[in-house]
Scaffold this motif. Sequence first.
Motif, PDB file in Angstrom:
ATOM      1  N   LEU A   1      48.167 -74.328  38.932  1.00  0.00           N
ATOM      2  CA  LEU A   1      47.802 -73.442  37.829  1.00  0.00           C
ATOM      3  C   LEU A   1      47.020 -72.230  38.314  1.00  0.00           C
ATOM      4  O   LEU A   1      47.168 -71.127  37.790  1.00  0.00           O
ATOM      5  CB  LEU A   1      46.962 -74.196  36.787  1.00  0.00           C
ATOM      6  CG  LEU A   1      47.627 -75.353  36.035  1.00  0.00           C
ATOM      7  CD1 LEU A   1      46.593 -76.050  35.140  1.00  0.00           C
ATOM      8  CD2 LEU A   1      48.801 -74.863  35.196  1.00  0.00           C
ATOM      9  N   THR A   2      46.158 -72.425  39.323  1.00  0.00           N
ATOM     10  CA  THR A   2      45.225 -71.372  39.733  1.00  0.00           C
ATOM     11  C   THR A   2      45.701 -70.538  40.922  1.00  0.00           C
ATOM     12  O   THR A   2      45.000 -69.618  41.334  1.00  0.00           O
ATOM     13  CB  THR A   2      43.853 -71.978  40.073  1.00  0.00           C
ATOM     14  OG1 THR A   2      43.997 -72.877  41.176  1.00  0.00           O
ATOM     15  CG2 THR A   2      43.282 -72.727  38.869  1.00  0.00           C
TER      16      THR A   2
ATOM     17  N   HIS B   1      44.724 -65.328  45.076  1.00  0.00           N
ATOM     18  CA  HIS B   1      44.224 -66.662  45.420  1.00  0.00           C
ATOM     19  C   HIS B   1      45.252 -67.377  46.296  1.00  0.00           C
ATOM     20  O   HIS B   1      44.916 -68.021  47.293  1.00  0.00           O
ATOM     21  CB  HIS B   1      43.972 -67.459  44.139  1.00  0.00           C
ATOM     22  CG  HIS B   1      43.208 -68.727  44.350  1.00  0.00           C
ATOM     23  ND1 HIS B   1      43.041 -69.670  43.358  1.00  0.00           N
ATOM     24  CD2 HIS B   1      42.561 -69.230  45.440  1.00  0.00           C
ATOM     25  CE1 HIS B   1      42.338 -70.678  43.823  1.00  0.00           C
ATOM     26  NE2 HIS B   1      42.030 -70.434  45.082  1.00  0.00           N
ATOM     27  N   GLY B   2      46.518 -67.250  45.932  1.00  0.00           N
ATOM     28  CA  GLY B   2      47.580 -67.820  46.754  1.00  0.00           C
ATOM     29  C   GLY B   2      47.639 -67.189  48.130  1.00  0.00           C
ATOM     30  O   GLY B   2      47.856 -67.877  49.141  1.00  0.00           O
TER      31      GLY B   2
ATOM     32  N   ASP C   1      45.603 -59.573  34.323  1.00  0.00           N
ATOM     33  CA  ASP C   1      44.678 -59.425  35.451  1.00  0.00           C
ATOM     34  C   ASP C   1      44.463 -60.762  36.161  1.00  0.00           C
ATOM     35  O   ASP C   1      44.333 -60.805  37.390  1.00  0.00           O
ATOM     36  CB  ASP C   1      43.340 -58.864  34.970  1.00  0.00           C
ATOM     37  CG  ASP C   1      43.422 -57.389  34.629  1.00  0.00           C
ATOM     38  OD1 ASP C   1      44.412 -56.747  35.044  1.00  0.00           O
ATOM     39  OD2 ASP C   1      42.522 -56.882  33.942  1.00  0.00           O
ATOM     40  N   ILE C   2      44.389 -61.838  35.388  1.00  0.00           N
ATOM     41  CA  ILE C   2      44.177 -63.161  35.969  1.00  0.00           C
ATOM     42  C   ILE C   2      45.402 -63.591  36.766  1.00  0.00           C
ATOM     43  O   ILE C   2      45.279 -64.212  37.829  1.00  0.00           O
ATOM     44  CB  ILE C   2      43.869 -64.203  34.872  1.00  0.00           C
ATOM     45  CG1 ILE C   2      42.585 -63.812  34.138  1.00  0.00           C
ATOM     46  CG2 ILE C   2      43.726 -65.587  35.475  1.00  0.00           C
ATOM     47  CD1 ILE C   2      41.351 -63.757  35.022  1.00  0.00           C
ATOM     48  N   LYS C   3      46.583 -63.256  36.282  1.00  0.00           N
ATOM     49  CA  LYS C   3      47.807 -63.580  37.017  1.00  0.00           C
ATOM     50  C   LYS C   3      47.774 -62.965  38.416  1.00  0.00           C
ATOM     51  O   LYS C   3      48.100 -63.620  39.407  1.00  0.00           O
ATOM     52  CB  LYS C   3      49.037 -63.064  36.267  1.00  0.00           C
ATOM     53  CG  LYS C   3      49.430 -63.881  35.051  1.00  0.00           C
ATOM     54  CD  LYS C   3      50.680 -63.298  34.413  1.00  0.00           C
ATOM     55  CE  LYS C   3      51.091 -64.087  33.172  1.00  0.00           C
ATOM     56  NZ  LYS C   3      52.307 -63.501  32.527  1.00  0.00           N
ATOM     57  N   ARG C   4      47.369 -61.697  38.493  1.00  0.00           N
ATOM     58  CA  ARG C   4      47.297 -61.030  39.797  1.00  0.00           C
ATOM     59  C   ARG C   4      46.190 -61.647  40.660  1.00  0.00           C
ATOM     60  O   ARG C   4      46.351 -61.784  41.876  1.00  0.00           O
ATOM     61  CB  ARG C   4      47.057 -59.529  39.620  1.00  0.00           C
ATOM     62  CG  ARG C   4      48.265 -58.788  39.060  1.00  0.00           C
ATOM     63  CD  ARG C   4      48.082 -57.272  39.161  1.00  0.00           C
ATOM     64  NE  ARG C   4      47.909 -56.811  40.532  1.00  0.00           N
ATOM     65  CZ  ARG C   4      48.893 -56.630  41.403  1.00  0.00           C
ATOM     66  NH1 ARG C   4      50.137 -56.904  41.060  1.00  0.00           N
ATOM     67  NH2 ARG C   4      48.629 -56.180  42.621  1.00  0.00           N
TER      68      ARG C   4
ATOM     69  N   VAL D   1      39.441 -61.859  44.426  1.00  0.00           N
ATOM     70  CA  VAL D   1      38.668 -60.954  43.586  1.00  0.00           C
ATOM     71  C   VAL D   1      39.636 -59.960  42.943  1.00  0.00           C
ATOM     72  O   VAL D   1      40.854 -60.119  43.027  1.00  0.00           O
ATOM     73  CB  VAL D   1      37.587 -60.215  44.407  1.00  0.00           C
ATOM     74  CG1 VAL D   1      36.569 -61.198  44.952  1.00  0.00           C
ATOM     75  CG2 VAL D   1      38.220 -59.425  45.562  1.00  0.00           C
ATOM     76  N   LEU D   2      39.098 -58.936  42.320  1.00  0.00           N
ATOM     77  CA  LEU D   2      39.946 -57.941  41.666  1.00  0.00           C
ATOM     78  C   LEU D   2      40.711 -57.132  42.712  1.00  0.00           C
ATOM     79  O   LEU D   2      40.113 -56.367  43.468  1.00  0.00           O
ATOM     80  CB  LEU D   2      39.093 -57.017  40.796  1.00  0.00           C
ATOM     81  CG  LEU D   2      39.849 -55.991  39.944  1.00  0.00           C
ATOM     82  CD1 LEU D   2      40.781 -56.683  38.959  1.00  0.00           C
ATOM     83  CD2 LEU D   2      38.861 -55.089  39.206  1.00  0.00           C
ATOM     84  N   GLU D   3      42.021 -57.322  42.773  1.00  0.00           N
ATOM     85  CA  GLU D   3      42.898 -56.649  43.731  1.00  0.00           C
ATOM     86  C   GLU D   3      42.425 -56.827  45.171  1.00  0.00           C
ATOM     87  O   GLU D   3      42.517 -55.906  45.991  1.00  0.00           O
ATOM     88  CB  GLU D   3      43.013 -55.159  43.410  1.00  0.00           C
ATOM     89  CG  GLU D   3      43.723 -54.872  42.107  1.00  0.00           C
ATOM     90  CD  GLU D   3      45.167 -55.375  42.096  1.00  0.00           C
ATOM     91  OE1 GLU D   3      45.820 -55.315  43.146  1.00  0.00           O
ATOM     92  OE2 GLU D   3      45.624 -55.809  41.019  1.00  0.00           O
ATOM     93  N   GLY D   4      41.932 -58.025  45.482  1.00  0.00           N
ATOM     94  CA  GLY D   4      41.495 -58.248  46.852  1.00  0.00           C
ATOM     95  C   GLY D   4      41.151 -59.690  47.155  1.00  0.00           C
ATOM     96  O   GLY D   4      41.330 -60.587  46.330  1.00  0.00           O
TER      97      GLY D   4
END
Length: 312
Positions: A276-277, A175-176, A167-170, A11-14
């Motif tokens: 990619l993701t 996700h990793g 933002d998607i990169k972070r 999620v966003l920063e989490g």
Amino acid sequence: MKRVNIGGQAVLEGVMMKGPSSYALAVRKPNKEIDVKVTPYKSMGEKHKGLNIPIVRGVVNFIESLYIGMKTLMDSSEYFEEDEAEKNESEQKKPEQKKESGNSGYLIGTLIVSLIIAIGVFMLLPAFLANFLYKLTDKDIIVNIAEGLLRLFIFLGYVAAIAHMEDIKRTFMYHGAEHKTINCMEAGKDLTVENVRAATRFHKRCGTSFVFIVMIISIFVFMFVQTDVMWLRLVSRILLIPVIAGISYEVIRYAGRHANVCSNILSAPGLWVQRLTTKEPDDDMIEVAIKSVEGVIDWHEYVECVRNDSFE
């Protein structure tokens, strides 16, 4: 302890992690502290055994995952909205009950709109474009394969395009971190930053793999619908979505629970797309993912059971 499959989402920063009886949202707040919110949750399949049969359980799980994923994504964004509001000294406090009720309605509305857009772009658009091939050929198999390839191209193009957004990169880095933490625990290693960092960022049960399997399964399922009538073609794509989701879930479930040649073949395309993701996370992100796992399961006991093979 019973063996359970922990799943999650960036999620966003989490990171959100879903355990057997709850899900936890861990977010790195603007002040760099980690906030963890645990929410008790019992799936519909556990409440109603009739919803836990093969294929049906896949549809139920898909809907529940969408709801929880959207909710936690919105919840994570509130940390930064509040921070911005405080900076601007314009935050307006509302009664908690009213706010939660409003968020629930907004969440459902957002989920419905998102589903409509996703179905339109990834399911109906390829079917619409491929239907024009009937002017060149009368073979349904050629048209259906072309539709499936076009669907894959649109999906991969979309993922590749958004991957360049900051933002998607972070988010992909988180996700990793999510995958690495789960892989570390399932390998029977203590959840330390060092151990998690060394784990692979690819996982067989990933939602990205599920979406990719959906694309593949749809090619075979749609071969049973042979028509060059545009509206029938589009309607069939919508009606068969639950069937495709159910079958795809069973494929992912099998691949995630077995380690053999068949499961490796089924998992390979999804693992490739995860290049990619998912991105390599930093140590701060790994710490967040570990906190999220700790919110839903006693990983010390789980790791001990893995090492001793002593699950019930």
